[in-house]
Structures are given as C-alpha cells and as structure tokens.
Design an enzyme around this catalytic site. Structure first.
Site, PDB file in Angstrom:
ATOM      1  N   CYS A 194     -39.611 -21.223  -7.232  1.00 29.91           N
ATOM      2  CA  CYS A 194     -39.878 -21.638  -8.801  1.00 29.91           C
ATOM      3  C   CYS A 194     -41.399 -20.975  -9.094  1.00 29.91           C
ATOM      4  CB  CYS A 194     -40.510 -23.062  -7.900  1.00 29.91           C
ATOM      5  SG  CYS A 194     -38.675 -24.418  -8.142  1.00 29.91           S
ATOM      6  N   ARG A 249     -39.736 -15.712  -9.598  1.00 30.76           N
ATOM      7  CA  ARG A 249     -40.297 -17.000  -8.263  1.00 30.76           C
ATOM      8  C   ARG A 249     -38.205 -17.386  -8.599  1.00 30.76           C
ATOM      9  NH1 ARG A 249     -44.849 -17.264  -6.423  1.00 30.76           N
ATOM     10  NH2 ARG A 249     -44.309 -19.044  -6.001  1.00 30.76           N
ATOM     11  N   TRP A 302     -36.182 -22.125  -8.718  1.00 36.43           N
ATOM     12  CA  TRP A 302     -34.868 -21.916  -7.928  1.00 36.43           C
ATOM     13  C   TRP A 302     -34.713 -22.704  -6.872  1.00 36.43           C
ATOM     14  CZ3 TRP A 302     -34.224 -21.614  -2.986  1.00 36.43           C
ATOM     15  CH2 TRP A 302     -33.798 -20.393  -1.867  1.00 36.43           C
ATOM     16  N   ASN A 304     -43.354 -27.075  -7.957  1.00 37.05           N
ATOM     17  CA  ASN A 304     -42.928 -25.772  -6.735  1.00 37.05           C
ATOM     18  C   ASN A 304     -43.196 -25.940  -5.043  1.00 37.05           C
ATOM     19  OD1 ASN A 304     -42.601 -23.412  -5.394  1.00 37.05           O
ATOM     20  ND2 ASN A 304     -44.673 -22.685  -5.879  1.00 37.05           N
ATOM     21  N   GLY A 305     -42.092 -26.113  -4.663  1.00 39.53           N
ATOM     22  CA  GLY A 305     -42.154 -26.686  -3.066  1.00 39.53           C
ATOM     23  C   GLY A 305     -40.904 -27.701  -1.903  1.00 39.53           C
ATOM     24  N   GLU A 322     -31.983  -2.720   6.164  1.00 34.70           N
ATOM     25  CA  GLU A 322     -32.618  -2.647   5.024  1.00 34.70           C
ATOM     26  C   GLU A 322     -31.402  -1.666   3.745  1.00 34.70           C
ATOM     27  OE1 GLU A 322     -34.298  -4.373   3.415  1.00 34.70           O
ATOM     28  OE2 GLU A 322     -35.453  -2.793   1.835  1.00 34.70           O
ATOM     29  N   LYS A 360     -30.114  -4.028   0.794  1.00 36.71           N
ATOM     30  CA  LYS A 360     -30.410  -3.563  -0.594  1.00 36.71           C
ATOM     31  C   LYS A 360     -28.938  -3.910  -0.769  1.00 36.71           C
ATOM     32  CE  LYS A 360     -33.937  -4.741  -0.668  1.00 36.71           C
ATOM     33  NZ  LYS A 360     -34.506  -4.484   0.010  1.00 36.71           N
ATOM     34  N   GLU A 375     -27.825  -7.759  -1.643  1.00 35.16           N
ATOM     35  CA  GLU A 375     -28.242  -8.351  -2.935  1.00 35.16           C
ATOM     36  C   GLU A 375     -28.592  -8.048  -4.261  1.00 35.16           C
ATOM     37  OE1 GLU A 375     -33.031  -9.064  -1.719  1.00 35.16           O
ATOM     38  OE2 GLU A 375     -32.733  -6.211  -1.141  1.00 35.16           O
ATOM     39  N   HIS A 398     -17.847  -0.866  20.267  1.00 35.38           N
ATOM     40  CA  HIS A 398     -17.942  -2.510  20.880  1.00 35.38           C
ATOM     41  C   HIS A 398     -17.085  -3.592  20.142  1.00 35.38           C
ATOM     42  CE1 HIS A 398     -19.345  -0.788  24.125  1.00 35.38           C
ATOM     43  NE2 HIS A 398     -20.789   0.023  23.784  1.00 35.38           N
ATOM     44  N   LYS A 435     -38.369 -13.562  -5.666  1.00 38.12           N
ATOM     45  CA  LYS A 435     -38.957 -12.891  -4.966  1.00 38.12           C
ATOM     46  C   LYS A 435     -40.054 -14.074  -4.042  1.00 38.12           C
ATOM     47  CE  LYS A 435     -40.731  -8.914  -5.100  1.00 38.12           C
ATOM     48  NZ  LYS A 435     -40.088  -8.027  -4.235  1.00 38.12           N
TER      49      LYS A 435
HETATM   50  C1  F6R Z   1     -35.172  -7.754   0.069  1.00 36.18           C
HETATM   51  C2  F6R Z   1     -36.607  -8.914  -0.291  1.00 36.18           C
HETATM   52  C3  F6R Z   1     -36.445 -10.597   0.603  1.00 36.18           C
HETATM   53  C4  F6R Z   1     -37.815 -10.411   1.281  1.00 36.18           C
HETATM   54  C5  F6R Z   1     -38.078 -11.743   1.505  1.00 36.18           C
HETATM   55  C6  F6R Z   1     -39.584 -11.906   2.977  1.00 36.18           C
HETATM   56  O1  F6R Z   1     -34.846  -7.301  -1.016  1.00 36.18           O
HETATM   57  O2  F6R Z   1     -37.409  -8.888  -1.009  1.00 36.18           O
HETATM   58  O3  F6R Z   1     -36.021 -10.394   1.836  1.00 36.18           O
HETATM   59  O4  F6R Z   1     -38.463  -9.420   1.900  1.00 36.18           O
HETATM   60  O5  F6R Z   1     -38.280 -13.133   1.728  1.00 36.18           O
HETATM   61  O6  F6R Z   1     -41.062 -11.815   1.737  1.00 36.18           O
HETATM   62  P1  F6R Z   1     -41.714 -11.622   1.730  1.00 36.18           P
HETATM   63  O7  F6R Z   1     -42.344  -9.979   2.150  1.00 36.18           O
HETATM   64  O8  F6R Z   1     -42.286 -11.684   1.013  1.00 36.18           O
HETATM   65  O9  F6R Z   1     -42.852 -12.609   3.318  1.00 36.18           O
END
Ligand code: F6R
Length: 613
Positions: free
Chosen positions: A2, A27, A75, A100-101, A485, A489, A492, A508, A608
């Site tokens: 948010c 956000r 969000w 927000n929260g 990773e 990617k 997502e 396994h 984000k």
């Molecule tokens: C994936 C991504 C998330 C963040 C996670 C932690 O691309 O960006 O998995 O890595 O939400 O966020 P931070 O790094 O801001 O604590």
C-alpha cells in the site's frame, strides 16, 4: 504494501495526489482512491478498483478540487480488491483515513464499534481506524488529540494519514511499523510512504520514527513521539533525482534495472575497496571490533534477499570459516531459536521495511542482548537501517520493478565484501586471497556487460516457453541458490510454475517431473562440481527433456539434441560466478514474461515492499 500520499498546499492538490500514487504503485496496485476537503469544507472521495489510471479516469478535475487531501494505492489484506474496500475510508463525513499496514485487533474493535452504532461499509481493517478517530474526536480538542488517543487502541502495524472538516487545514499522520516520510515544501507540506512520490514538490524530507505522530499544516510541522512528547526530527535533503525513477528508453523498469547492474555494482564497490583490500570500516566504525568477536552468524531475509543469503552462507563458511545459518524471516520470528552469544545477526533487505525481517530482528534483540546486528540494505532511511547496529548500504539505486534484480546482485557483492572482511578479522584470509577476490569483484561490471550481450540468444530461447507451464532449475553449491533465484523470477513475472533443485537431489524424487514439456535450465560454471553436474545433466537429458545450460566457456558441456548451450563467461572464481550467472536467468524470465504477455513490472498479487506479515 500500500502506498500513501497526502498534502496541503496553496493550489489544487488532486494532480499531485494522482501523480504521486502512480509512483507508489510498486507498493500495491489492486485499487486506489483519494479524498480532498473541497471548497464547501466537505470530504469529497473518488475510488476505483484496479490501477491508479482507473482512479484518474474517474476524477472530474473541475469538481474534485481542494487544497488538502490524502490518497492511497492498495495491496489487499482484509477484503477483496473492490471499490468498496478501496481507501480512503470515511466515518460520518467527519473523518477520512488512508492506511498502510494491518490492525490485528480489528475484529475486537469492530464488534465494540458496531455495538456503539457504527455502520461498516467495507470489509477492511482500516475502517475501524476511521470510526475510532471519529469517536475520540467527539471529546478531544482537535484532530491531533483524537488520533493520539485512537492509535493507543490499535495493535498491529500502521502508517496513517487523516483529514477532517472538523479541523480543516490539518493532516495528522502516524506511523508504527509502516514507513512514512514528510515532505517539507516551499509551497506546502506533504506526506508519503516513500520519498519518490514527492520528488516533484520537494527534496527536503523528515523520516518519521516508530510511534511518531505529526500535525501537518500549510506552514508548520509539529511532531510528537510515542509518549506524546513534542520532538524535533532532522530535515534531510534527498539526493534522488526524478530521472532515477523514470524508465528512460526502456520498455519496463525491470529491463532498465537489469541493464543498470554494471553501474549498480560499480557504485556498491566504490569506496569500499582499495586496489587489493576490502575496507572493514565500510561496515561501520565499530565493525572491526564486532567482527573479531563474533563466533556464529545467523542470516534472516525473505524472497530474493533470502536467496542472496543462501549464497552468502557458502562464502561465509568457506572464506571466513564462521558457522552460518540462514532462515526465512517469517519462520524464524515465530519459533524459539537458540541464539548463541556472539552471534552476528544479518538481515538482508532491498526495502529495509519488510515486516517479517524487521520483526525477526526485533525479536532477536529482545531475546539476547549479546548479539550484534548488521543489515545489508538498499534504503538508507529505512526501519532496518535505523534498528541495526551496523549498516552496509547496497548502492543499487531505486528499484521499482517488483521483481528484484539489481538489488540481488548488489546484495551478493556486499555479502562477498562482508565474507572477506570477517575472514580477515579472524585471520582466515591471506593477503593474496583477498587480492584475488577484490580483483574478481572489480571485473564484475565488465563481465556483466558481456553476459548482458547474450540477450539475443536468450530471446530466441524464451520463445520455446510460449506454451509451457512448468520449468525446473538446477545448480550445485552456491549455484543452487542462483537456480532458486532464477525459478523465483520466472514464476513471479511469467506465472510459469518453476522449481529449483540441487542437481544431485533430482534422482531422489523430482526427476519424475521431467518430460518434454518441462524445460530444464541449468547453470554450469567451471568449478569443482562441474563433472558431477554434467552427470546430472545426462540423467535429465536421457529422459527427453528440453534443456538450456548457461555455461562457463571452459565448462564444455557436451552438445546434444534438444540441449541449448549458452556460454556466459569464462574462468570465474567462486565469488564472481554466482553473480554473473544470475544475469541470463533474469533476462530469460523477462523475455518469457514478454511472450506470455504478463505485466512485467507489476505482476499479479505482488507488491514491492511487503510491510505486512
Ligand atoms: C522477488 C522479490 C521479493 C523480495 C522480498 C523481500 O523478486 O523482490 O521476494 O525480495 O519481498 O523484500 P526486501 O528485500 O525488500 O526485504
């Protein structure tokens, strides 16, 4: 999680609220809304489900016109992403709130408020905030006092902005667990979840601290701490430029951020190394004393940052020879871990506001006073940097694409520096070894440019994912973390189900998944595990899978039908290889997402900065 923006100025505030919300969409972007105090001193609200542009289309600029207002991009946590659940929430035309929260005791408060006759028009936890402030406003001397009283009944996390026709000319803001920054302008004062929303109107910011409540008017800002005592908070000048938050010539933020990595890494290394040495003082002036004392390391992070920590576990044990554990924050914070004295507790976070990571740090500090804390973070004025003993800033620059790219590789660079710094303090790193690592790190910007140059080949490979729904990523050693990773990617941003396995683990169980419709992507640097990896690749290939191998030029993976081999680099060390091999995986996800037609920068259901648990 948010985005909030608000302001009071001499002109119509609505255009700033809308442009600011667009910058905060990273956000959350499932619904948006704003409320202004109009010329008749009445709250006038507009809301829309979906992105900010839907809100913008609903705004009639002639009628939605006022000099004070607050706005929100959501969000969803409580309640579906519909218009009725979009913020702001209003109580009886007297109180408008954006939040927000999460208010954890909202059900309890809702029942009490319903018994008092309050009517609920949404399914959100936020609506109880509007009603609570309405209630305290009845017997308070103004909106500030009402908010100060009301927040004492909330449990959970909040960043809120409140306006009321009963107290026109004031925005009251409060933070506890969710970020809020006040923008000090020449022609007004503003508030937002993130300074990026306000860069058009000011570069002067006050970062509120936990528990702060502020009363913002056109020409004054008065701040109170959690005990309601008036306090001074410093005004800081932001170095952020508008161009840093624009897409420039790129189609997407994610694409821009992938290509910014050579510079981001050079910036992260700058002033942290000499020609052949890592500067321990870059971690803080007390770092040397702390590093010398530590006997254990515990890393905590989420998502992509967790994957960076997984790589670091290999480095810290290999180079610094310190026993290192790593766990996702959302699990760690809720169990009873044994926290040994002289543990260095490392949090890794792009935003520095991730609720799970922050709460894990707070919990650990409560349980054992003999630990030391370090955060590897990309945001200087974040909660994690404020609450950690040592801070090492990744200089990735603003990352706006929801899928983290340059934050990850700069985290890896920072963790490599940390491994060497701790290793040296423990007498485990020779001058020669340190010089070799520093030389390798210095070569990274050039090597990454070389890896980025493979984009055209990767675009061709991405086409083969058009009708695919599953994928498997393989790696060994630290490359398993890079495979994780890569899988994160891909899932997502392209919504393809992807899993990562240490290549030796396939037999396994997971090997049963392999068929011609499940592409397998492997990362194959020329390291001591290469021969073992090659055998694992044979096992996969013989089961008819379509395979892509990103290899070291010297790895010499045997060409086979249905196997695409892309050389990425050559002769890399243990430190540089994971960083370089991340690049083709990022490019692959990006181009697969383009083919799938998904929203690359704002994938569904994600946000984000995850400031709720
Ligand atoms: C994936 C991504 C998330 C963040 C996670 C932690 O691309 O960006 O998995 O890595 O939400 O966020 P931070 O790094 O801001 O604590």
């Amino acid at each position: 999680m948010c985005g909030i923006i608000g302001g009071i100025c001499q002109n119509n505030i609505t255009p700033l609220l809308v442009s600011g919300l667009k910058r905060l969409e990273y956000r959350g972007y499932d619904s948006a809304g704003l409320v202004i105090l109009n010329g008749d001193n009445a709250l006038q609200r507009v809301r829309a489900a979906g992105k900010v542009v839907n809100l913008e289309n609903n705004i009639d600029s002639k009628t939605v016109n006022g000099k004070i207002g607050i706005a929100h991009t959501r969000w969803a946590t409580h309640g579906e992403p519909t218009t009725k659940n979009a913020h702001p929430h209003i109580c009886n035309g007297d109180v408008g709130v954006v939040h927000n929260g999460i208010i954890e005791n909202f059900l309890e408060l809702k029942i009490e408020q319903q018994a008092q006759g309050y009517h609920f028009s949404s399914d959100t936890d936020t609506e109880i905030i509007a009603h609570a402030i309405h209630q305290t406003l009845q017997d308070s001397d103004g909106l500030l006092a009402a908010v100060q009283k009301a927040v004492k009944t909330f449990k959970g996390a909040y960043g809120i902005s409140v306006i009321s026709p009963k107290n026109p000319g004031h925005i009251i803001v409060a933070r506890s667990g969710s970020p809020l920054v006040i923008g000090v302008g020449e022609k007004g004062n503003f508030v937002a979840s993130d300074q990026v929303a306000l860069l058009d109107v000011t570069k002067q910011f006050i970062f509120l601290e936990e528990g702060d409540i502020a009363d913002i008017t056109l020409d004054s800002i008065t701040i109170f701490d959690k005990s309601d005592i008036q306090v001074e908070r410093k005004i800081k000048t932001s170095k952020l430029q508008n161009r840093q938050i624009s897409k420039g010539d790129y189609a997407h933020y994610m694409q821009k951020e992938i290509f910014e990595q050579p510079q981001a890494i050079a910036d992260t290394l700058e002033s942290r190394i000499t020609k052949d040495k890592v500067l321990t003082s870059a971690f803080g002036y007390e770092a040397k004393d702390i590093f010398e004392k530590i006997e254990h390391i515990q890393i905590i992070a989420c998502g992509t940052s967790y994957n960076a920590g997984l790589v670091a576990k290999y480095w810290l044990e290999d180079i610094a020879k310190i026993p290192t554990h790593i766990e996702v924050a959302s699990e760690y914070r809720y169990r009873n871990p044994i926290i040994l004295d002289n543990t260095l507790f490392i949090t890794i976070s792009q935003s520095g506001e991730t609720a799970d990571t922050l709460e894990a740090l707070r919990a650990v500090k409560k349980r054992n006073e003999n630990i030391h804390s370090l955060t590897i973070c990309n945001c200087a004025e974040s909660s994690l940097t404020r609450e950690s003993e040592l801070t090492f800033l990744t200089h990735a620059g603003v990352e706006i694409g929801v899928a983290s790219t340059k934050a990850f590789t700069t985290q890896l660079v920072s963790l490599a520096l940390l491994s060497v710094a701790i290793g040296r303090c423990h007498g485990q790193v020779s001058a020669e070894q340190e010089k070799a690592i520093v030389t390798g790190l210095n070569q990274l910007p050039g090597l990454i440019k070389k890896a980025l140059a493979q984009e055209n080949q990767i675009i061709e490979l991405a086409k083969t994912f058009k009708n695919k729904f599953n994928a498997l990523f393989l790696g060994r050693g630290p490359m398993h973390a890079i495979a994780m990773e890569g899988a994160l990617k891909l899932k997502e941003i392209s919504y393809i189900h992807a899993e990562a396995y240490p290549a030796g683990e396939l037999k396994h169980g997971p090997i049963a998944l392999i068929d011609k419709d499940t592409p397998v992507i492997a990362v194959a640097p020329n390291d001591e595990l290469l021969d073992k990896l090659k055998s694992n690749l044979q096992e996969v290939k013989s089961r008819g899978s379509q395979m892509i191998v990103f290899e070291d030029e010297d790895s010499k993976v045997t060409p086979m039908n249905g196997l695409s081999i892309i050389p990425i680099t050559n002769n890399l060390g243990r430190i540089t290889a994971p960083i370089i091999f991340t690049i083709p995986l990022q490019l692959l996800s990006y181009h697969v997402a383009l083919i799938k037609g998904t929203n690359v920068d704002q994938p569904r259901n994600l946000a984000k900065s995850v400031t709720v648990e």
